[in-house]
Enzyme design. Structure first.
Site, PDB file in Angstrom:
ATOM      1  N   HIS A   1      -3.217 -57.737 -18.139  1.00  0.00           N
ATOM      2  CA  HIS A   1      -4.283 -57.639 -17.134  1.00  0.00           C
ATOM      3  C   HIS A   1      -4.650 -56.193 -16.857  1.00  0.00           C
ATOM      4  O   HIS A   1      -5.807 -55.867 -16.622  1.00  0.00           O
ATOM      5  CB  HIS A   1      -3.869 -58.317 -15.830  1.00  0.00           C
ATOM      6  CG  HIS A   1      -4.146 -59.783 -15.834  1.00  0.00           C
ATOM      7  ND1 HIS A   1      -5.422 -60.267 -15.705  1.00  0.00           N
ATOM      8  CD2 HIS A   1      -3.346 -60.846 -15.979  1.00  0.00           C
ATOM      9  CE1 HIS A   1      -5.373 -61.588 -15.753  1.00  0.00           C
ATOM     10  NE2 HIS A   1      -4.123 -61.965 -15.936  1.00  0.00           N
TER      11      HIS A   1
ATOM     12  N   GLU B   1       4.744 -69.637 -13.697  1.00  0.00           N
ATOM     13  CA  GLU B   1       4.315 -68.549 -12.838  1.00  0.00           C
ATOM     14  C   GLU B   1       3.258 -69.136 -11.912  1.00  0.00           C
ATOM     15  O   GLU B   1       2.312 -69.760 -12.369  1.00  0.00           O
ATOM     16  CB  GLU B   1       3.729 -67.413 -13.681  1.00  0.00           C
ATOM     17  CG  GLU B   1       3.565 -66.102 -12.942  1.00  0.00           C
ATOM     18  CD  GLU B   1       2.406 -66.099 -11.959  1.00  0.00           C
ATOM     19  OE1 GLU B   1       2.515 -65.400 -10.935  1.00  0.00           O
ATOM     20  OE2 GLU B   1       1.406 -66.786 -12.186  1.00  0.00           O
TER      21      GLU B   1
ATOM     22  N   CYS C   1       2.640 -61.448 -17.091  1.00  0.00           N
ATOM     23  CA  CYS C   1       1.834 -60.830 -18.159  1.00  0.00           C
ATOM     24  C   CYS C   1       1.312 -59.497 -17.655  1.00  0.00           C
ATOM     25  O   CYS C   1       0.124 -59.198 -17.739  1.00  0.00           O
ATOM     26  CB  CYS C   1       0.709 -61.719 -18.645  1.00  0.00           C
ATOM     27  SG  CYS C   1       0.333 -63.109 -17.618  1.00  0.00           S
TER      28      CYS C   1
ATOM     29  N   ARG D   1      -0.831 -66.055 -23.182  1.00  0.00           N
ATOM     30  CA  ARG D   1      -1.289 -67.405 -22.860  1.00  0.00           C
ATOM     31  C   ARG D   1      -2.729 -67.661 -23.294  1.00  0.00           C
ATOM     32  O   ARG D   1      -3.262 -68.735 -23.042  1.00  0.00           O
ATOM     33  CB  ARG D   1      -1.114 -67.673 -21.372  1.00  0.00           C
ATOM     34  CG  ARG D   1       0.345 -67.765 -20.987  1.00  0.00           C
ATOM     35  CD  ARG D   1       0.581 -67.565 -19.519  1.00  0.00           C
ATOM     36  NE  ARG D   1       2.000 -67.501 -19.233  1.00  0.00           N
ATOM     37  CZ  ARG D   1       2.745 -66.401 -19.329  1.00  0.00           C
ATOM     38  NH1 ARG D   1       2.197 -65.257 -19.690  1.00  0.00           N
ATOM     39  NH2 ARG D   1       4.025 -66.430 -19.068  1.00  0.00           N
TER      40      ARG D   1
ATOM     41  N   CYS E   1      -0.747 -60.824 -12.135  1.00  0.00           N
ATOM     42  CA  CYS E   1       0.430 -61.513 -12.651  1.00  0.00           C
ATOM     43  C   CYS E   1       1.514 -60.527 -13.049  1.00  0.00           C
ATOM     44  O   CYS E   1       1.276 -59.622 -13.827  1.00  0.00           O
ATOM     45  CB  CYS E   1       0.060 -62.370 -13.850  1.00  0.00           C
ATOM     46  SG  CYS E   1       1.489 -63.216 -14.530  1.00  0.00           S
TER      47      CYS E   1
ATOM     48  N   CYS F   1      -2.443 -66.032 -12.558  1.00  0.00           N
ATOM     49  CA  CYS F   1      -3.512 -65.486 -13.383  1.00  0.00           C
ATOM     50  C   CYS F   1      -4.781 -66.292 -13.255  1.00  0.00           C
ATOM     51  O   CYS F   1      -5.881 -65.764 -13.268  1.00  0.00           O
ATOM     52  CB  CYS F   1      -3.129 -65.550 -14.860  1.00  0.00           C
ATOM     53  SG  CYS F   1      -1.928 -64.353 -15.321  1.00  0.00           S
TER      54      CYS F   1
ATOM     55  N   CYS G   1       0.446 -70.180 -16.126  1.00  0.00           N
ATOM     56  CA  CYS G   1       0.513 -68.898 -15.453  1.00  0.00           C
ATOM     57  C   CYS G   1      -0.579 -68.958 -14.404  1.00  0.00           C
ATOM     58  O   CYS G   1      -1.694 -68.524 -14.623  1.00  0.00           O
ATOM     59  CB  CYS G   1       0.275 -67.787 -16.454  1.00  0.00           C
ATOM     60  SG  CYS G   1       0.756 -66.191 -15.842  1.00  0.00           S
TER      61      CYS G   1
ATOM     62  N   SER H   1      -5.032 -68.980 -18.460  1.00  0.00           N
ATOM     63  CA  SER H   1      -4.603 -70.253 -17.888  1.00  0.00           C
ATOM     64  C   SER H   1      -5.737 -70.976 -17.169  1.00  0.00           C
ATOM     65  O   SER H   1      -5.653 -72.166 -16.897  1.00  0.00           O
ATOM     66  CB  SER H   1      -3.419 -70.053 -16.941  1.00  0.00           C
ATOM     67  OG  SER H   1      -2.280 -69.689 -17.684  1.00  0.00           O
TER      68      SER H   1
END
Ligand code: SF4
Ligand code: SF4
Lengths: 350, 613
Positions: free
Chosen positions: B75, B15, B71, B516, B68, B588, B585, B541
């Site tokens: 968030h 991502e 996910c 993650r 994102c 993010c 990701c 991330s």
């Protein structure tokens, strides 16, 4: 919005579908090879027709496109985005058992570049991009906005700016589809104060002087069937009819409010006033909780989400207006922004 | 460092937008060995936190959710928890059960898709699969996945695999490999047999169909997926007064008989696929790639904020239907230092700092607590669109900041979760970790426990935690089912938000363990305008993918590349394996905040209270 972009003519009026649509034998047998029965194919077409005003004459063309030996090339490029648009598109594909109609859609195109899913990386990916964009006529799908200033550093990939990547990929494209509100209208990156100077694809095309057919498919993200429906329609029948914001009218002519089952209570209530009061449980109108349905053009209340499972108002939250330009900054009642502030007007205020 | 000769940009199957540079000492045969840490750079930024300033705190979740789309729940939910914490609102039991199920579904969906759609092609050679003998693939399937019956309820047979082969051959014959074009096919590092490759390609395709079924849980509760709706104060979905389908006459909501059945089915489908396909497939790949337990280790510091308040540990029910948990999280909050894998230390939020010495932000080079960070976009990298574009690790080179804990880089994510549970060893789920490790990792695979800190270990831990969560889903569903007629939302929320005098404090924090890893949001609400003054995220991330800090200490991705031996520096498959094992990701990881440098006020981290906030 640049009015110089090539706008196609409106497509013909819809014709009702019939079960006895003629498909030639060769097409039927190619469909069968893909694991799709004639009946299944026609019922899919009928379903799509109710969504997107599909003329009956188009069905044989659709079948021919679906079974063509060479699939049209689709190049999918991502800029300032969140991958939600792609994630949504992936939800419309199914392979299990090989007989679903979505499988047909996947079999209809060759997805030649898509960074989140493709096997190639680095040099090999860049190399592939060069190859696939050297053959004119592909459909260029774009998600995400792009920083207008090429040297801002806010978007760089493979050492190249977003502006350069888009310009090069657009050069030989037959059609550009801006998927998602970010690509269509600037979306989240463009929300006030637009820290990175993000612009939509149509704005960038205008400033770069790129004159190509463009279709906007807004939504944050868009409904997957709308994305695939637009591609499907284009492949079988050319450009669909578009409104002044380059949205296909077949999906964006009506507001989500027009077809919302809670509309019964929109005029006189009962309104839901909290998220779990008795009226909320009864399915009362969410207008007073800030629903932006009356001002939002999209197909959520008809097509619904994730194979017809539900849609925002059915699950109790008002529409946040995610398919409209600048929805993050919409001014509502008493000059206030906010998803829980009532609309300034009761109806379509655009 | 010599001019990098290993460059991957764009890193695909992730991502976001990531660039990797490294130098491999050439072996004279086109390959080489990476001796020094690499460079990991994010090359896209949007400025989400700056956009949040001055907005209604109730709206923040929708903005942060778009950090994102992969996910998407975590968030949004972290933001909702941060605002609830600031205004002092507890949410109802049902809201917590539903949130657990939504995060859980997110984990299972993400991890399975990561393995098949983002990571598998690093281990599975699609071109080799074309040589598979269908009948042999059927026997392999019967052995490896004996309970998996995708063939109209029967075990897949030779005809089934012949079909998959035909479809692959169709792509090849018409010269349109699509997503499979230009892979590193035929690379000497691919080790699976043609039949194993075909079996996994077949599961790759089937997992796409599976994934779109399981996300329906998010759709029933949140109205759509990706980006389902959430609300400060609880959940926006509520039990329908009409058990039948919604209609203009009868009204109702998605939580009717059919909707509840869809949730139950999603929960069941998750568990079956994980047990029958994902788990055995990971073990199969691990068996063939055991040497990858020797590559990709980070420095051995691990961090976890804690997640999944365990409903079995509910202590107390409040008058408004809210509940209190003791500090019972399926993933315990904690810290592990320097590969001392049995020592679990408490997590202290005040030890978190962010460093911008090598990131494109103006501000001090010294690390600062997130609540006092002052960062403004300031690109000083090379101009793009030039053939000589190259990033330099001695300068600023990424849009990601470097978070540090006690001054040290930390690895977060599935490996950290599993190590924390293993070290704690009190809850049933902790025992499940020990059993899983003993049965597969140290048992069947005969690998050392400390080798979990590796590329292969990350893949294994991601699978093991997915199994644990998939099992827990049924538990959360049962509890929700039993209480479904109860409250979903706290009516005090919106009044509280318009009466700042009743806020316990104007700063809130929300933590989530995302798929993650450790994710935290801080929000400061203006006490007179009720709007957001400042917003800050520290994201999973970011911990893993961040650049060097002021002291020159590299981030986990960069460190993990040391020691990699490449067969062909122009086809750096080995590097991709390790980078992908973290499940990058990057959307993010990049975020900015434009603060005036005002302290956000000291935030107390009290995990026994956190689930309510
Ligand atoms: S439109 Fe929405 S879902 Fe699509 S990239 Fe933008 S923020 Fe993500
Ligand atoms: S205002 Fe919203 S909830 Fe009410 S009828 Fe319109 S779309 Fe439906």
């Amino acid at each position: 919005m640049n009015k110089d972009l090539d706008l196609p003519e409106r497509s013909k009026a819809p014709v009702n579908l019939a079960e006895d649509t003629i498909l030639d034998e060769a097409t039927v047998s190619r469909l069968l090879e893909l694991g799709i029965s004639r009946r299944g194919f026609l019922s899919f077409c009928t379903g799509m027709a109710s969504l997107m005003v599909l003329p009956q004459a188009m069905i044989p063309k659709l079948a021919a496109a679906a079974t063509a030996p060479t699939k049209p090339s689709v190049v999918y490029m991502s800029f300032q985005e969140c991958t939600g648009c792609l994630e949504s598109l992936v939800n419309s594909f199914a392979f299990r058992g090989g007989t679903t109609i979505d499988n047909l859609i996947l079999n209809m195109i060759s997805l030649d570049y898509q960074e989140t899913l493709m096997a190639a990386a680095g040099y090999q990916a860049e190399d592939l991009l060069k190859t696939v964009t050297s053959k004119p006529g592909y459909v260029l799908v774009v998600d995400g906005s792009i920083p207008a200033k090429w040297d801002s550093g806010y978007f760089v990939s493979g050492g190249r700016s977003g502006v350069a990547r888009f310009r090069d990929a657009a050069k030989n494209a037959g059609l550009i589809i801006a998927v998602g509100t970010c690509a269509s209208f600037g979306g989240l990156p463009k929300a006030d104060p637009n820290p990175t100077g993000a612009v939509s694809i149509s704005e960038l095309m205008a400033s770069l002087g790129i004159r190509k057919p463009l279709i906007n498919v807004p939504g944050c993200p868009p409904i997957p069937e709308v994305i695939t429906g637009v591609i499907l329609y284009y492949l079988a029948s050319g450009m669909p009819s578009l409104d002044s914001l380059y949205r296909p009218t077949m999906f964006y002519e009506k507001t989500v409010h027009d077809e919302c089952y809670r509309e019964e209570s929109f005029e006189d209530g009962p309104f839901a006033l909290t998220f779990d009061d008795a009226n909320a449980r009864k399915g009362g109108c969410l207008f007073k909780l800030g629903c932006k349905g009356p001002a939002t053009h999209n197909a959520c209340s008809t097509i619904k989400w994730n194979q017809g499972t539900s849609f925002p108002m059915m699950s109790g939250h008002g529409c946040i207006g995610c398919a409209e330009p600048d929805f993050w900054d919409r001014i509502n009642l008493n000059g206030k922004k906010g998803f829980y502030v009532q609309l300034a007007h009761g109806g379509d205020d655009d | 460092m010599a001019t990098p000769n290993v460059i991957i940009d764009p890193v695909t199957r992730i991502e976001g937008h990531l660039r990797i540079q490294a130098y491999a000492i050439p072996d004279g045969k086109g390959g080489g060995t990476i001796k020094d840490p690499g460079l990991s750079a994010s090359t896209m930024v949007r400025g989400v936190e700056q956009i949040l300033k001055g907005r209604d705190p109730r709206d923040a979740w929708a903005f942060t959710q778009r950090i994102c789309g992969v996910c998407t729940v975590v968030h949004g939910l972290t933001s909702v928890r941060a605002v609830e914490n600031a205004i002092g609102i507890k949410v109802s039991k049902n809201a917590d059960y539903i949130r657990n199920m939504m995060i859980g579904a997110q984990y299972v969906h993400d991890h399975v898709m990561h393995f098949y759609h983002l990571h598998a092609l690093d281990w599975v050679d699609v071109v080799s699969a074309l040589k598979a003998i269908p009948a042999n693939t059927a026997s392999l399937s019967a052995k490896n996945n004996p309970n998996y019956k995708p063939n109209n309820g029967k075990l897949p047979d030779a005809i089934y695999f012949q079909n998959v082969l035909d479809r692959l051959n169709g792509l090849v014959n018409r010269g349109q490999l699509g997503l499979f074009a230009n892979g590193y096919w035929g690379h000497s590092a691919y080790k699976l047999s043609p039949e194993e490759n075909l079996l996994l390609v077949s599961h790759y395709l089937e997992a796409l169909g599976w994934a779109r079924e399981v996300v329906k849980l998010h759709t029933i509760f949140g109205g759509k997926d990706p980006h389902p709706n959430l609300v400060v104060g609880g959940m926006p979905c509520t039990l329908s007064s009409n058990t039948g389908p919604v209609s203009e006459d009868k009204g109702g909501t998605s939580l009717n008989t059919a909707g509840l059945a869809i949730i139950k089915k999603s929960v069941d489908t998750m568990k079956t696929f994980v047990d029958q396909v994902y788990l055995p497939d990971v073990v199969l790949v691990a068996t063939k790639y055991k040497e990858w337990a020797d590559y990709g280790a980070t420095e051995g510091n691990f961090l976890c904020f804690g997640e999944f308040p365990d409903p079995a540990l509910v202590k107390k029910e409040f008058v408004d239907g809210a509940i209190d948990y003791p500090a019972g999280y399926v993933f315990p909050p904690g810290v592990i230092w320097a590969n001392n894998l049995n020592g679990l230390f408490p997590f202290d939020e005040s030890k978190v700092t962010e460093n911008v010495a090598h990131a494109w932000y103006s501000g001090s080079d010294a690390g600062a607590h997130p609540s006092v960070g002052s960062t403004v976009l300031n690109y000083t990298g090379p101009a793009p669109d030039s053939a000589s574009y190259m990033l330099d690790e001695s300068k600023r080179y990424s849009w990601i900041k470097s978070p540090r804990y006690n001054g040290q880089p930390m690895e977060v994510g599935p490996l950290a979760h599993i190590l924390m549970m293993h070290a704690r060893n009190t809850l049933d789920t902790d025992k499940q970790v020990r059993t899983g490790v003993a049965q597969y990792w140290t048992g069947a695979l005969k690998l050392g426990f400390d080798q979990l800190n590796s590329t292969l270990g990350r893949i294994f831990c991601r699978m093991l935690e997915t199994k644990i969560i998939a099992d827990q889903m049924a538990n959360w569903y049962q509890r929700y089912e039993a209480n479904k007629a109860g409250a979903y939302w706290n009516p005090n929320t919106f009044t509280r938000l318009t009466q700042p005098k009743s806020w316990p404090k104007s700063v809130g924090f929300g933590f989530t363990e995302a798929p993650r890893g450790a994710l935290g949001h801080w929000v400061k609400i203006n006490p007179t305008t009720y709007m957001i003054d400042n917003y800050q995220c520290i994201v999973a991330s970011q911990w893993n993918a961040g650049p060097r800090d002021a002291k020159g200490i590299e981030g986990p991705y960069e460190h993990a590349l040391v020691g990699h031996v490449l067969a062909d520096v122009k086809k750096p498959l080995e590097v991709l394996r390790t980078i992908h094992s973290f499940d990058p990701c990057i959307g993010c990881a990049v975020h900015i905040v434009d603060s005036e440098g005002q302290p956000l006020v000291q935030v107390e981290v009290n995990h026994s209270y956190r689930s309510l906030s």
